[in-house]
Scaffold this motif. Structure first.
Motif, PDB file in Angstrom:
ATOM      1  N   THR A   1       0.876  -1.181   0.000  1.00 14.67           N
ATOM      2  CA  THR A   1       0.000   0.000   0.000  1.00 14.67           C
ATOM      3  C   THR A   1       0.907   1.222   0.000  1.00 14.67           C
ATOM      4  OG1 THR A   1      -0.101  -0.126   2.412  1.00 14.67           O
ATOM      5  CG2 THR A   1      -1.904  -1.124   1.199  1.00 14.67           C
ATOM      6  N   ASN A   2       0.423   2.290  -0.632  1.00 19.48           N
ATOM      7  CA  ASN A   2       1.306   3.422  -0.917  1.00 19.48           C
ATOM      8  C   ASN A   2       0.696   4.719  -0.383  1.00 19.48           C
ATOM      9  OD1 ASN A   2       2.754   5.507  -2.260  1.00 19.48           O
ATOM     10  ND2 ASN A   2       3.431   4.001  -3.777  1.00 19.48           N
ATOM     11  N   GLU A   3       0.738   4.908   0.919  1.00 17.89           N
ATOM     12  CA  GLU A   3       0.315   6.153   1.581  1.00 17.89           C
ATOM     13  C   GLU A   3      -0.941   6.754   0.955  1.00 17.89           C
ATOM     14  OE1 GLU A   3       3.665   8.710   1.503  1.00 17.89           O
ATOM     15  OE2 GLU A   3       4.909   7.327   2.645  1.00 17.89           O
TER      16      GLU A   3
ATOM     17  N   LYS B   1      12.999  -5.958 -13.735  1.00 16.76           N
ATOM     18  CA  LYS B   1      11.958  -5.735 -12.727  1.00 16.76           C
ATOM     19  C   LYS B   1      10.848  -4.866 -13.310  1.00 16.76           C
ATOM     20  CE  LYS B   1      14.165  -1.801 -10.447  1.00 16.76           C
ATOM     21  NZ  LYS B   1      14.565  -1.218  -9.166  1.00 16.76           N
ATOM     22  N   VAL B   2       9.705  -4.880 -12.629  1.00 20.05           N
ATOM     23  CA  VAL B   2       8.555  -4.091 -13.065  1.00 20.05           C
ATOM     24  C   VAL B   2       7.877  -3.529 -11.822  1.00 20.05           C
ATOM     25  CG1 VAL B   2       7.116  -6.177 -13.144  1.00 20.05           C
ATOM     26  CG2 VAL B   2       6.326  -4.141 -14.305  1.00 20.05           C
ATOM     27  N   GLU B   3       7.424  -2.269 -11.931  1.00 22.27           N
ATOM     28  CA  GLU B   3       6.632  -1.652 -10.860  1.00 22.27           C
ATOM     29  C   GLU B   3       5.443  -0.970 -11.503  1.00 22.27           C
ATOM     30  OE1 GLU B   3       9.275   1.029  -8.929  1.00 22.27           O
ATOM     31  OE2 GLU B   3      10.410  -0.540  -7.916  1.00 22.27           O
ATOM     32  N   GLU B   4       4.302  -1.047 -10.845  1.00 24.74           N
ATOM     33  CA  GLU B   4       3.106  -0.414 -11.395  1.00 24.74           C
ATOM     34  C   GLU B   4       2.221   0.044 -10.248  1.00 24.74           C
ATOM     35  OE1 GLU B   4      -0.698  -1.401 -14.316  1.00 24.74           O
ATOM     36  OE2 GLU B   4       1.108  -2.615 -14.484  1.00 24.74           O
ATOM     37  N   LEU B   5       1.690   1.253 -10.375  1.00 20.87           N
ATOM     38  CA  LEU B   5       0.779   1.776  -9.351  1.00 20.87           C
ATOM     39  C   LEU B   5      -0.662   1.531  -9.821  1.00 20.87           C
ATOM     40  CD1 LEU B   5       1.158   3.331  -6.629  1.00 20.87           C
ATOM     41  CD2 LEU B   5       0.533   5.397  -7.899  1.00 20.87           C
ATOM     42  N   VAL B   6      -1.468   0.923  -8.949  1.00 25.70           N
ATOM     43  CA  VAL B   6      -2.879   0.675  -9.279  1.00 25.70           C
ATOM     44  C   VAL B   6      -3.737   1.537  -8.365  1.00 25.70           C
ATOM     45  CG1 VAL B   6      -4.718  -1.056  -9.375  1.00 25.70           C
ATOM     46  CG2 VAL B   6      -2.382  -1.708  -9.963  1.00 25.70           C
ATOM     47  N   GLU B   7      -4.625   2.345  -8.973  1.00 23.97           N
ATOM     48  CA  GLU B   7      -5.492   3.209  -8.159  1.00 23.97           C
ATOM     49  C   GLU B   7      -6.496   2.363  -7.397  1.00 23.97           C
ATOM     50  OE1 GLU B   7      -7.450   6.550  -9.907  1.00 23.97           O
ATOM     51  OE2 GLU B   7      -5.706   6.982 -11.181  1.00 23.97           O
TER      52      GLU B   7
ATOM     53  N   GLU C   1      -3.639  -0.252   8.468  1.00 23.30           N
ATOM     54  CA  GLU C   1      -2.177  -0.114   8.522  1.00 23.30           C
ATOM     55  C   GLU C   1      -1.554  -0.241   7.127  1.00 23.30           C
ATOM     56  OE1 GLU C   1      -0.826  -3.237  11.089  1.00 23.30           O
ATOM     57  OE2 GLU C   1      -2.132  -2.628  12.752  1.00 23.30           O
ATOM     58  N   GLU C   2      -0.336   0.356   6.997  1.00 25.76           N
ATOM     59  CA  GLU C   2       0.409   0.151   5.747  1.00 25.76           C
ATOM     60  C   GLU C   2       0.862  -1.301   5.679  1.00 25.76           C
ATOM     61  OE1 GLU C   2       3.466   2.663   4.396  1.00 25.76           O
ATOM     62  OE2 GLU C   2       2.311   4.494   4.687  1.00 25.76           O
ATOM     63  N   LEU C   3       1.049  -1.795   4.450  1.00 27.96           N
ATOM     64  CA  LEU C   3       1.285  -3.232   4.315  1.00 27.96           C
ATOM     65  C   LEU C   3       2.212  -3.528   3.147  1.00 27.96           C
ATOM     66  CD1 LEU C   3      -0.002  -6.190   5.108  1.00 27.96           C
ATOM     67  CD2 LEU C   3      -1.200  -5.866   2.964  1.00 27.96           C
ATOM     68  N   LYS C   4       3.123  -4.502   3.348  1.00 26.08           N
ATOM     69  CA  LYS C   4       3.898  -5.077   2.242  1.00 26.08           C
ATOM     70  C   LYS C   4       3.684  -6.577   2.314  1.00 26.08           C
ATOM     71  CE  LYS C   4       7.590  -1.690   1.761  1.00 26.08           C
ATOM     72  NZ  LYS C   4       9.026  -1.473   1.754  1.00 26.08           N
ATOM     73  N   ILE C   5       3.352  -7.174   1.179  1.00 28.65           N
ATOM     74  CA  ILE C   5       3.034  -8.606   1.181  1.00 28.65           C
ATOM     75  C   ILE C   5       3.429  -9.204  -0.172  1.00 28.65           C
ATOM     76  CG2 ILE C   5       0.643  -8.368   0.329  1.00 28.65           C
ATOM     77  CD1 ILE C   5      -0.166 -10.418   2.541  1.00 28.65           C
ATOM     78  N   SER C   6       3.775 -10.476  -0.195  1.00 25.91           N
ATOM     79  CA  SER C   6       4.121 -11.158  -1.456  1.00 25.91           C
ATOM     80  C   SER C   6       3.241 -12.379  -1.600  1.00 25.91           C
ATOM     81  CB  SER C   6       5.579 -11.603  -1.442  1.00 25.91           C
ATOM     82  OG  SER C   6       6.421 -10.510  -1.203  1.00 25.91           O
TER      83      SER C   6
END
Length: 378
Positions: free
Chosen positions: A294-296, A311-317, A324-329
């Motif tokens: 999640t991105n603030e 690598k690839v990064e993409e922001l999804v609205e 809480e903020e979260l990082k998950i794989s």
């Protein structure tokens, strides 16, 4: 036995019955199709011991004569050879006649085939199914339930019970659950005339996949009858029997979290497409892992990194994010399967932490639930 039939109708019936035929069977006669003819029409049966499919072709339908039965009788013909012959016959009029002994003649136009059949008396009799536990639902609903659950069954035979879908009567409705211990798919529905006596059965995933190919895409009613070691699905002209898996299905209710630390609502189709793109680089890795953070409040970031590829990064609205903020794989394949089952609606995703199972639901419809176990990478 002697009858005339339209080739296209014979092929339709054969295509259903052939789904139950396997060349690897303990009883040699099961490599054949049993054909029975009487004044009402013909019935064809195929079986591999686990699945048995009977299809009935009526002599007359909507005032049109489909079959002329001159002499009733029965025969078992080698399934593979018989279906290939029928597929390649030159005209739409086919005559099938069993002469002395088990010699069977198949005639169409100027083509004339002679097959050696087997005695129908040697074919295993159909399982007896009493209507003790029976209920019904429209065919299109049944197909949806199969599509939304069966992909999550285990492909490993180490725990055979997990290769099936658990159907259980609950609170006057039906709960259908599949899990391979890394993910879970659940579908709730309330069929008509649910039996009052509670039941709990596990249907092999393979059986449901074959049933799904046979059922029509319409609201035709499917009657479901549960017996001791068998389940029977009945439509107007097809009977589909499947054996049930033996053993106790694990209690999965404990897996589904009741409270969440992070929740978000997102368009399912956008999320599916983003994960699909991210998985292009993850595919090289054994586990096909995609990262998700999640991105603030701006949305969620989907990323994938393969040292040899890139690598690839993409922001999804997102429509909404809370908690809480979260990082998950997680496995991209599991996530894509789950999103396809919920099918493009707005989706609520609820997390209880980076290493706890998370769930996906449709915002509008509570009946479908998908659960996925994350992967440790952070």
């Amino acid at each position: 036995m002697k009858f005339e039939i339209m080739r296209d109708r014979l092929l339709d019936g054969l295509s259903d019955v052939m789904k139950a035929i396997s060349q690897k069977v303990a009883i040699p006669i099961l490599t054949g199709i049993k054909i029975e003819a009487n004044e009402k029409g013909i019935t064809m049966t195929g079986s591999d011991s686990d699945i048995t499919i009977c299809t009935f072709i009526p002599a007359e339908e909507n005032g049109e004569q489909i079959i002329h039965v001159f002499e009733k009788g029965s025969i078992v013909l080698q399934a593979k050879v018989f279906s290939e012959i029928v597929r390649k016959l030159p005209t739409n009029d086919v005559t099938i006649e069993v002469a002395s002994g088990l010699q069977t003649q198949i005639t169409s136009g100027k083509s004339d085939f002679h097959l050696i059949g087997s005695d129908a008396e040697d074919y295993p009799i159909l399982p007896e199914v009493k209507d003790e536990y029976s209920f019904s639902m429209p065919s299109d609903l049944m197909k949806s339930i199969i599509r939304e659950t069966v992909f999550a069954v285990s492909q490993q035979e180490t725990r055979p019970i997990l290769t099936g879908v658990h159907w259980e009567s609950k609170d006057g409705g039906l709960s259908c659950i599949a899990t391979d211990s890394h993910r879970l798919a659940r579908r709730l529905t309330v069929p008509e005339n649910m039996p009052e006596i509670p039941f709990s059965v596990v249907i092999p995933g393979k059986s449901l996949q074959e049933l799904n190919k046979i059922l029509p895409d319409n609201t035709e009613i499917v009657n479901i009858v549960i017996a001791d070691q068998q389940i029977l699905f009945k439509t107007r002209n097809v009977l589909f029997y499947s054996r049930l898996l033996e053993g106790n299905y694990p209690d999965t209710s404990r897996l589904i979290p009741a409270e969440y630390k992070t929740s978000l609502i997102v368009n399912g189709r956008l999320l599916l497409q983003a994960i699909d793109r991210a998985s292009l680089l993850a595919r090289e890795e054994r586990n096909n892992i995609v990262r998700f953070s999640t991105n603030e409040g701006k949305g969620i970031e989907i990323s994938s990194n393969s040292p040899e590829v890139g690598k690839v990064e993409e922001l999804v609205e997102t429509i909404e994010v809370s908690g809480e903020e979260l990082k998950i794989s997680f496995s991209a394949k599991y996530m894509m399967d789950a999103l396809k089952a919920i099918d493009g609606q707005d989706i609520a995703v609820h997390f209880t932490g980076a290493m706890r199972p998370f769930i996906l639901k449709s915002v509008e419809d509570d009946s479908i639930l998908q659960l996925i176990l994350p992967v440790r990478t952070y």
